[in-house]
Design a protein around this motif. Structure first.
Motif, PDB file in Angstrom:
ATOM      1  N   GLN A  45       0.856  -1.182   0.000  1.00 55.79           N
ATOM      2  CA  GLN A  45       0.000   0.000   0.000  1.00 55.79           C
ATOM      3  C   GLN A  45       0.893   1.233   0.000  1.00 55.79           C
ATOM      4  O   GLN A  45       1.859   1.303   0.763  1.00 55.79           O
ATOM      5  N   LEU A  46       0.561   2.201  -0.831  1.00 56.97           N
ATOM      6  CA  LEU A  46       1.351   3.423  -0.910  1.00 56.97           C
ATOM      7  C   LEU A  46       0.852   4.437   0.103  1.00 56.97           C
ATOM      8  O   LEU A  46      -0.353   4.581   0.320  1.00 56.97           O
ATOM      9  N   LEU A  47       1.791   5.139   0.704  1.00 60.77           N
ATOM     10  CA  LEU A  47       1.504   6.139   1.717  1.00 60.77           C
ATOM     11  C   LEU A  47       2.030   7.496   1.252  1.00 60.77           C
ATOM     12  O   LEU A  47       2.835   7.573   0.323  1.00 60.77           O
ATOM     13  N   PRO A  48       1.588   8.576   1.893  1.00 59.55           N
ATOM     14  CA  PRO A  48       2.052   9.916   1.471  1.00 59.55           C
ATOM     15  C   PRO A  48       3.564  10.066   1.487  1.00 59.55           C
ATOM     16  O   PRO A  48       4.114  10.871   0.723  1.00 59.55           O
ATOM     17  N   GLU A  49       4.258   9.310   2.349  1.00 57.40           N
ATOM     18  CA  GLU A  49       5.722   9.437   2.380  1.00 57.40           C
ATOM     19  C   GLU A  49       6.410   8.804   1.180  1.00 57.40           C
ATOM     20  O   GLU A  49       7.616   8.977   0.992  1.00 57.40           O
ATOM     21  N   HIS A  50       5.662   8.058   0.372  1.00 56.80           N
ATOM     22  CA  HIS A  50       6.227   7.519  -0.868  1.00 56.80           C
ATOM     23  C   HIS A  50       6.170   8.617  -1.933  1.00 56.80           C
ATOM     24  O   HIS A  50       5.193   8.743  -2.666  1.00 56.80           O
ATOM     25  N   LYS A  51       7.216   9.401  -2.006  1.00 62.34           N
ATOM     26  CA  LYS A  51       7.220  10.598  -2.853  1.00 62.34           C
ATOM     27  C   LYS A  51       7.488  10.282  -4.322  1.00 62.34           C
ATOM     28  O   LYS A  51       7.253  11.116  -5.184  1.00 62.34           O
ATOM     29  N   LEU A  52       8.012   9.086  -4.601  1.00 64.26           N
ATOM     30  CA  LEU A  52       8.282   8.700  -5.979  1.00 64.26           C
ATOM     31  C   LEU A  52       7.824   7.261  -6.184  1.00 64.26           C
ATOM     32  O   LEU A  52       8.200   6.367  -5.414  1.00 64.26           O
ATOM     33  N   VAL A  53       7.029   7.046  -7.207  1.00 59.44           N
ATOM     34  CA  VAL A  53       6.501   5.716  -7.530  1.00 59.44           C
ATOM     35  C   VAL A  53       6.806   5.429  -8.987  1.00 59.44           C
ATOM     36  O   VAL A  53       6.591   6.271  -9.863  1.00 59.44           O
ATOM     37  N   ILE A  54       7.336   4.239  -9.246  1.00 58.75           N
ATOM     38  CA  ILE A  54       7.595   3.800 -10.615  1.00 58.75           C
ATOM     39  C   ILE A  54       6.440   2.901 -11.033  1.00 58.75           C
ATOM     40  O   ILE A  54       6.175   1.876 -10.404  1.00 58.75           O
ATOM     41  N   LEU A  55       5.731   3.307 -12.062  1.00 57.57           N
ATOM     42  CA  LEU A  55       4.537   2.594 -12.520  1.00 57.57           C
ATOM     43  C   LEU A  55       4.723   2.149 -13.952  1.00 57.57           C
ATOM     44  O   LEU A  55       4.986   2.965 -14.840  1.00 57.57           O
ATOM     45  N   LEU A  56       4.585   0.855 -14.183  1.00 55.07           N
ATOM     46  CA  LEU A  56       4.748   0.289 -15.517  1.00 55.07           C
ATOM     47  C   LEU A  56       3.392   0.103 -16.178  1.00 55.07           C
ATOM     48  O   LEU A  56       2.466  -0.460 -15.574  1.00 55.07           O
ATOM     49  N   ILE A  57       3.286   0.567 -17.413  1.00 51.80           N
ATOM     50  CA  ILE A  57       2.093   0.377 -18.251  1.00 51.80           C
ATOM     51  C   ILE A  57       2.471  -0.613 -19.347  1.00 51.80           C
ATOM     52  O   ILE A  57       3.332  -0.317 -20.187  1.00 51.80           O
ATOM     53  N   PRO A  58       1.876  -1.789 -19.363  1.00 57.63           N
ATOM     54  CA  PRO A  58       2.341  -2.856 -20.259  1.00 57.63           C
ATOM     55  C   PRO A  58       1.922  -2.659 -21.706  1.00 57.63           C
ATOM     56  O   PRO A  58       1.125  -1.776 -22.055  1.00 57.63           O
ATOM     57  N   GLY A  59       2.473  -3.537 -22.536  1.00 57.99           N
ATOM     58  CA  GLY A  59       2.038  -3.607 -23.921  1.00 57.99           C
ATOM     59  C   GLY A  59       0.778  -4.452 -24.019  1.00 57.99           C
ATOM     60  O   GLY A  59       0.018  -4.592 -23.072  1.00 57.99           O
ATOM     61  N   PRO A 132      -0.702   8.181  -4.108  1.00 56.45           N
ATOM     62  CA  PRO A 132      -0.918   9.379  -3.276  1.00 56.45           C
ATOM     63  C   PRO A 132      -0.789  10.662  -4.094  1.00 56.45           C
ATOM     64  O   PRO A 132       0.050  10.765  -4.998  1.00 56.45           O
ATOM     65  N   LYS A 133      -1.604  11.644  -3.762  1.00 55.59           N
ATOM     66  CA  LYS A 133      -1.648  12.884  -4.541  1.00 55.59           C
ATOM     67  C   LYS A 133      -0.310  13.602  -4.577  1.00 55.59           C
ATOM     68  O   LYS A 133       0.023  14.256  -5.561  1.00 55.59           O
ATOM     69  N   GLY A 134       0.468  13.505  -3.524  1.00 54.51           N
ATOM     70  CA  GLY A 134       1.742  14.205  -3.484  1.00 54.51           C
ATOM     71  C   GLY A 134       2.891  13.462  -4.117  1.00 54.51           C
ATOM     72  O   GLY A 134       4.014  13.981  -4.172  1.00 54.51           O
ATOM     73  N   SER A 135       2.643  12.267  -4.621  1.00 54.26           N
ATOM     74  CA  SER A 135       3.720  11.446  -5.195  1.00 54.26           C
ATOM     75  C   SER A 135       3.982  11.812  -6.643  1.00 54.26           C
ATOM     76  O   SER A 135       3.054  12.093  -7.404  1.00 54.26           O
ATOM     77  N   SER A 136       5.252  11.797  -7.001  1.00 53.56           N
ATOM     78  CA  SER A 136       5.631  11.938  -8.410  1.00 53.56           C
ATOM     79  C   SER A 136       5.727  10.550  -9.032  1.00 53.56           C
ATOM     80  O   SER A 136       5.975   9.555  -8.344  1.00 53.56           O
ATOM     81  N   LEU A 137       5.560  10.511 -10.338  1.00 47.28           N
ATOM     82  CA  LEU A 137       5.554   9.247 -11.067  1.00 47.28           C
ATOM     83  C   LEU A 137       6.719   9.173 -12.039  1.00 47.28           C
ATOM     84  O   LEU A 137       7.024  10.147 -12.729  1.00 47.28           O
ATOM     85  N   VAL A 138       7.348   8.016 -12.087  1.00 51.91           N
ATOM     86  CA  VAL A 138       8.167   7.644 -13.232  1.00 51.91           C
ATOM     87  C   VAL A 138       7.370   6.571 -13.964  1.00 51.91           C
ATOM     88  O   VAL A 138       7.130   5.479 -13.431  1.00 51.91           O
ATOM     89  N   LEU A 139       6.892   6.898 -15.136  1.00 54.61           N
ATOM     90  CA  LEU A 139       6.103   5.970 -15.928  1.00 54.61           C
ATOM     91  C   LEU A 139       7.015   5.223 -16.883  1.00 54.61           C
ATOM     92  O   LEU A 139       7.863   5.825 -17.550  1.00 54.61           O
ATOM     93  N   VAL A 140       6.848   3.914 -16.930  1.00 54.74           N
ATOM     94  CA  VAL A 140       7.598   3.073 -17.874  1.00 54.74           C
ATOM     95  C   VAL A 140       6.573   2.394 -18.764  1.00 54.74           C
ATOM     96  O   VAL A 140       5.733   1.614 -18.281  1.00 54.74           O
ATOM     97  N   GLY A 141       6.623   2.702 -20.044  1.00 54.43           N
ATOM     98  CA  GLY A 141       5.678   2.118 -20.979  1.00 54.43           C
ATOM     99  C   GLY A 141       6.364   1.178 -21.940  1.00 54.43           C
ATOM    100  O   GLY A 141       7.529   1.363 -22.289  1.00 54.43           O
ATOM    101  N   HIS A 142       5.645   0.158 -22.359  1.00 52.18           N
ATOM    102  CA  HIS A 142       6.144  -0.764 -23.370  1.00 52.18           C
ATOM    103  C   HIS A 142       5.108  -0.867 -24.474  1.00 52.18           C
ATOM    104  O   HIS A 142       3.916  -1.079 -24.208  1.00 52.18           O
ATOM    105  N   SER A 143       5.542  -0.685 -25.715  1.00 53.35           N
ATOM    106  CA  SER A 143       4.682  -0.866 -26.880  1.00 53.35           C
ATOM    107  C   SER A 143       3.463   0.057 -26.784  1.00 53.35           C
ATOM    108  O   SER A 143       3.604   1.269 -26.677  1.00 53.35           O
ATOM    109  N   ILE A 144       2.237  -0.496 -26.798  1.00 52.90           N
ATOM    110  CA  ILE A 144       1.053   0.366 -26.745  1.00 52.90           C
ATOM    111  C   ILE A 144       0.968   1.082 -25.408  1.00 52.90           C
ATOM    112  O   ILE A 144       0.290   2.120 -25.289  1.00 52.90           O
ATOM    113  N   GLY A 145       1.677   0.599 -24.397  1.00 52.03           N
ATOM    114  CA  GLY A 145       1.740   1.316 -23.130  1.00 52.03           C
ATOM    115  C   GLY A 145       2.318   2.713 -23.283  1.00 52.03           C
ATOM    116  O   GLY A 145       1.977   3.621 -22.517  1.00 52.03           O
TER     117      GLY A 145
END
Length: 330
Positions: A45-59, A132-145
């Motif tokens: 579970q993500l909490l407000p202290e998780h300021k950076l989240v890496i989220l993968l969007i698949p193909g 969390p609203k205050g978290s920044s995202l690093v998005l990793v996409g593959h193909s149609i992602g």
């Protein structure tokens, strides 16, 4: 509702992960009314202290299990500092006992949640609900992602994206690509005919499905065993049908490149093109470099295939980890 998947330990995991108690979690939840699988390295579970989240969007197919080795290596290379999550496409998973593919079939059909636009809204809804609203995202996409990520950024300019890594991006002219020309008739005009063999294969026991998959992929000498289980799940029937439905929409809708969104977010984007990619031919790489000369466009020099998860997930993770660290230093 979110439930844990008891099958998550079917996947091979590095011994050091087991020793450190860092096995990934696989959860199922409903998002936009559609069953969604979430693979999580790091906190469940993500909490407000998780300021950076890496989220993968698949193909496509968008089963998160295909990316397990890639995510595990990425999480390790980033010294387990940041959550590394992957969200499946809506309906691109095998439903566990007690859950259906949709909560409300009529609403799912009206919103076309399994279609391309519906999948984009599905990812935006997932971010709103789980990040969390205050978290920044690093998005990793593959193909149609990668196309989905660009659309997410276009539809929600306020999305807190620190960096978006686009791996083998199918963001334009999909039907004109070599693979697109071969598969467009099947996906757009003869999709229902393809359902019959998929249905027949879905009736086989999982052990026979796995044997068949190994036979088909036997030409890949360094095949990653992690991809076997999600491929078996793909052959469950509904999952494959949803994947083909999305594929047909991709051929019809992924046409011209969205240069406006790319230019607006140019400092956030890294594109990695394959040199022998039949979904995104090398011509597309040279075209985008010509049209947007200030962008960060890279051409693979290592011979990686479009479906890199089959055999080089760790190698691609090494590159992505370096790029993410570079973004954090700037």
């Amino acid at each position: 509702m979110t439930i844990n998947d008891p099958r998550q330990l079917d996947y091979p995991i590095h011994n050091d992960y087991k020793a450190a108690g860092m096995e990934p979690h696989t959860d199922f939840t409903f998002c936009c009314g559609a069953l969604t699988e979430v693979l999580k390295f790091g906190p469940r579970q993500l909490l407000p202290e998780h300021k950076l989240v890496i989220l993968l969007i698949p193909g496509n197919p968008g089963l998160v299990g295909f990316y397990k080795t890639f995510m595990q290596e990425l999480h390790s290379l980033l010294e387990h500092k940041y959550p590394v999550w992957a969200v499946s496409h809506a309906g691109h998973c095998a439903a566990p006992d007690g859950m259906d593919m949709v909560e409300d079939g009529r609403a799912a059909a009206e919103d076309d949640v399994f279609g391309l636009s519906g999948q984009i809204e599905h990812k935006l809804a997932f971010v709103r609900k789980h990040i969390p609203k205050g978290s920044s995202l690093v998005l990793v996409g593959h193909s149609i992602g990668c196309y989905i990520i660009l659309e997410m950024m276009r539809r929600n300019p306020e999305l807190k994206v620190l960096k978006a890594v686009m791996l083998f991006p199918t963001i334009e002219r999909m039907a004109e690509s070599p693979q697109g020309r071969r598969l467009t008739p099947l996906l757009c005009q003869m999709r229902y005919l393809a359902y019959l063999p998929v249905f027949l294969v879905s009736l086989l026991p999982d052990i026979l499905k796995a044997a068949l998959i190994k036979l088909v992929l036997s030409c890949i000498s360094s095949l990653d065993r992690c991809i076997l289980q999600p491929t078996v799940q793909l052959l469950s029937g509904d999952c494959a049908a949803n994947s083909m439905y999305l594929g047909g929409q991709e051929m019809r809708m992924v046409l011209g490149r969205d240069n406006i969104t790319i230019k607006k977010n140019l400092d956030k984007l890294i594109f990695y093109y394959g040199a022998t990619d039949h979904w995104c031919p090398v011509k597309y790489f040279y075209d985008i470099k010509r049209d947007i000369p200030d962008g960060d466009f890279r051409l693979c020099k290592k011979g990686f295939r479009h479906a890199f998860v089959l055999d080089v997930g760790r190698e691609v993770a090494e590159m992505v980890a370096e790029w993410i660290y570079g973004a954090l230093r700037t």
